[in-house]
Design a protein around this motif. Structure first.
Motif, mmCIF file in Angstrom:
data_model
loop_
_atom_site.group_PDB
_atom_site.id
_atom_site.type_symbol
_atom_site.label_atom_id
_atom_site.label_comp_id
_atom_site.label_asym_id
_atom_site.label_seq_id
_atom_site.Cartn_x
_atom_site.Cartn_y
_atom_site.Cartn_z
ATOM 1 N N LEU A 20 59.864 19.334 -0.021
ATOM 2 C CA LEU A 20 59.190 18.624 -1.101
ATOM 3 C C LEU A 20 57.784 18.285 -0.652
ATOM 4 O O LEU A 20 57.579 17.726 0.435
ATOM 5 N N SER A 21 56.819 18.611 -1.490
ATOM 6 C CA SER A 21 55.428 18.271 -1.221
ATOM 7 C C SER A 21 54.993 17.181 -2.190
ATOM 8 O O SER A 21 55.190 17.297 -3.403
ATOM 9 N N THR A 22 54.398 16.144 -1.627
ATOM 10 C CA THR A 22 53.806 15.061 -2.410
ATOM 11 C C THR A 22 52.312 15.044 -2.108
ATOM 12 O O THR A 22 51.820 15.837 -1.308
ATOM 13 N N VAL A 23 51.596 14.129 -2.734
ATOM 14 C CA VAL A 23 50.167 13.970 -2.487
ATOM 15 C C VAL A 23 49.974 12.691 -1.692
ATOM 16 O O VAL A 23 50.346 11.602 -2.145
ATOM 17 N N GLU A 24 49.407 12.834 -0.504
ATOM 18 C CA GLU A 24 49.137 11.693 0.370
ATOM 19 C C GLU A 24 47.660 11.331 0.260
ATOM 20 O O GLU A 24 46.785 12.183 0.406
ATOM 21 N N HIS A 33 51.532 16.560 1.505
ATOM 22 C CA HIS A 33 52.424 16.050 2.542
ATOM 23 C C HIS A 33 53.799 16.652 2.266
ATOM 24 O O HIS A 33 54.418 16.357 1.241
ATOM 25 N N VAL A 34 54.262 17.501 3.159
ATOM 26 C CA VAL A 34 55.517 18.237 2.972
ATOM 27 C C VAL A 34 56.555 17.722 3.952
ATOM 28 O O VAL A 34 56.251 17.468 5.118
ATOM 29 N N ARG A 35 57.792 17.590 3.470
ATOM 30 C CA ARG A 35 58.889 17.198 4.352
ATOM 31 C C ARG A 35 60.194 17.785 3.828
ATOM 32 O O ARG A 35 60.319 18.103 2.646
ATOM 33 N N PRO A 36 61.185 17.927 4.748
ATOM 34 C CA PRO A 36 62.476 18.473 4.315
ATOM 35 C C PRO A 36 63.280 17.442 3.529
ATOM 36 O O PRO A 36 63.229 16.247 3.819
ATOM 37 N N PHE A 37 63.990 17.940 2.546
ATOM 38 C CA PHE A 37 64.954 17.175 1.761
ATOM 39 C C PHE A 37 66.234 17.999 1.750
ATOM 40 O O PHE A 37 66.218 19.177 2.076
ATOM 41 N N THR A 53 63.264 3.707 -0.918
ATOM 42 C CA THR A 53 62.054 3.014 -1.365
ATOM 43 C C THR A 53 61.150 2.653 -0.193
ATOM 44 O O THR A 53 59.987 2.318 -0.395
ATOM 45 N N THR A 54 61.656 2.756 1.015
ATOM 46 C CA THR A 54 60.890 2.418 2.216
ATOM 47 C C THR A 54 60.167 3.617 2.820
ATOM 48 O O THR A 54 59.441 3.457 3.806
ATOM 49 N N LYS A 55 60.356 4.805 2.261
ATOM 50 C CA LYS A 55 59.780 6.016 2.849
ATOM 51 C C LYS A 55 58.401 6.335 2.266
ATOM 52 O O LYS A 55 58.100 6.006 1.122
ATOM 53 N N ASP A 56 57.600 7.035 3.082
ATOM 54 C CA ASP A 56 56.266 7.459 2.648
ATOM 55 C C ASP A 56 56.321 8.250 1.355
ATOM 56 O O ASP A 56 55.484 8.064 0.474
ATOM 57 N N CYS A 57 57.284 9.164 1.243
ATOM 58 C CA CYS A 57 57.325 10.013 0.054
ATOM 59 C C CYS A 57 57.489 9.180 -1.220
ATOM 60 O O CYS A 57 56.891 9.505 -2.247
ATOM 61 N N TYR A 58 58.250 8.104 -1.151
ATOM 62 C CA TYR A 58 58.424 7.248 -2.328
ATOM 63 C C TYR A 58 57.095 6.587 -2.702
ATOM 64 O O TYR A 58 56.694 6.601 -3.866
ATOM 65 N N ARG A 59 56.406 6.044 -1.716
ATOM 66 C CA ARG A 59 55.094 5.411 -1.977
ATOM 67 C C ARG A 59 54.099 6.444 -2.508
ATOM 68 O O ARG A 59 53.326 6.146 -3.416
ATOM 69 N N LEU A 69 58.430 21.527 -5.000
ATOM 70 C CA LEU A 69 59.445 21.787 -3.984
ATOM 71 C C LEU A 69 59.718 23.274 -3.928
ATOM 72 O O LEU A 69 59.463 24.011 -4.875
ATOM 73 N N THR A 70 60.227 23.682 -2.774
ATOM 74 C CA THR A 70 60.573 25.088 -2.593
ATOM 75 C C THR A 70 61.752 25.224 -1.651
ATOM 76 O O THR A 70 61.972 24.365 -0.792
#
Length: 142
Positions: A20-24, A33-37, A53-59, A69-70
């Motif tokens: 999953l890629s989000t925008v940091e 910002h990419v990380r495994p899910f 709710t405590t993770k960077d991806c949520y913020r 995502l891919t």
């Protein structure tokens, strides 16, 4: 229920991890910002994803809901899904329990399926494709 969404969930649940890629937001400007899910599940016609709710991806999704995502599946090409994260948690008890068990199996520490840090999201305005090494992008109707 959308056969296209079932196809997406099938891809995501058939591999050990998908990305999953989000925008940091950084001092230099927005960056991917990419990380495994690894959790995806159908509920009431929507694909539910799980995080904390405590993770960077949520913020990051709260600040900028654009996501992509891919996942690559051997012999079947890869899937791309992009859209806007909807952080409104609509997970029912079954989805929450499955997400909780999945996260605990990954080694994460949760009090229960009702832990208030555990949250679920969906992706709206979604577009999806199944892609192949030949350069084809085949749309998946969602």
């Amino acid at each position: 229920m959308s056969q296209g969404k079932e196809t997406i969930v099938s891809y995501l649940t058939s591999v050990p991890a998908w990305y999953l890629s989000t925008v940091e937001e950084t001092p230099e400007g927005p960056r991917p910002h990419v990380r495994p899910f690894s959790f995806a599940m159908m509920q009431d016609g929507d694909i539910q994803f799980c995080t904390a709710t405590t993770k960077d991806c949520y913020r990051e999704m709260a600040a900028n809901p654009s996501v992509e995502l891919t996942a690559w599946k051997s012999g079947a090409g890869w899937v791309i899904l992009r859209g806007k994260a909807n952080l409104t948690d609509t997970a029912d008890a079954r989805t929450r329990e499955e997400g909780f068990k999945h996260m605990v199996a990954l080694g994460e520490d949760w009090a229960s399926a009702d832990d208030e840090r555990l949250t679920f999201f969906t992706i709206e305005e979604a577009e999806a494709w199944i892609c192949d090494i030949d350069g084809s992008w085949n749309p998946v109707e969602l």
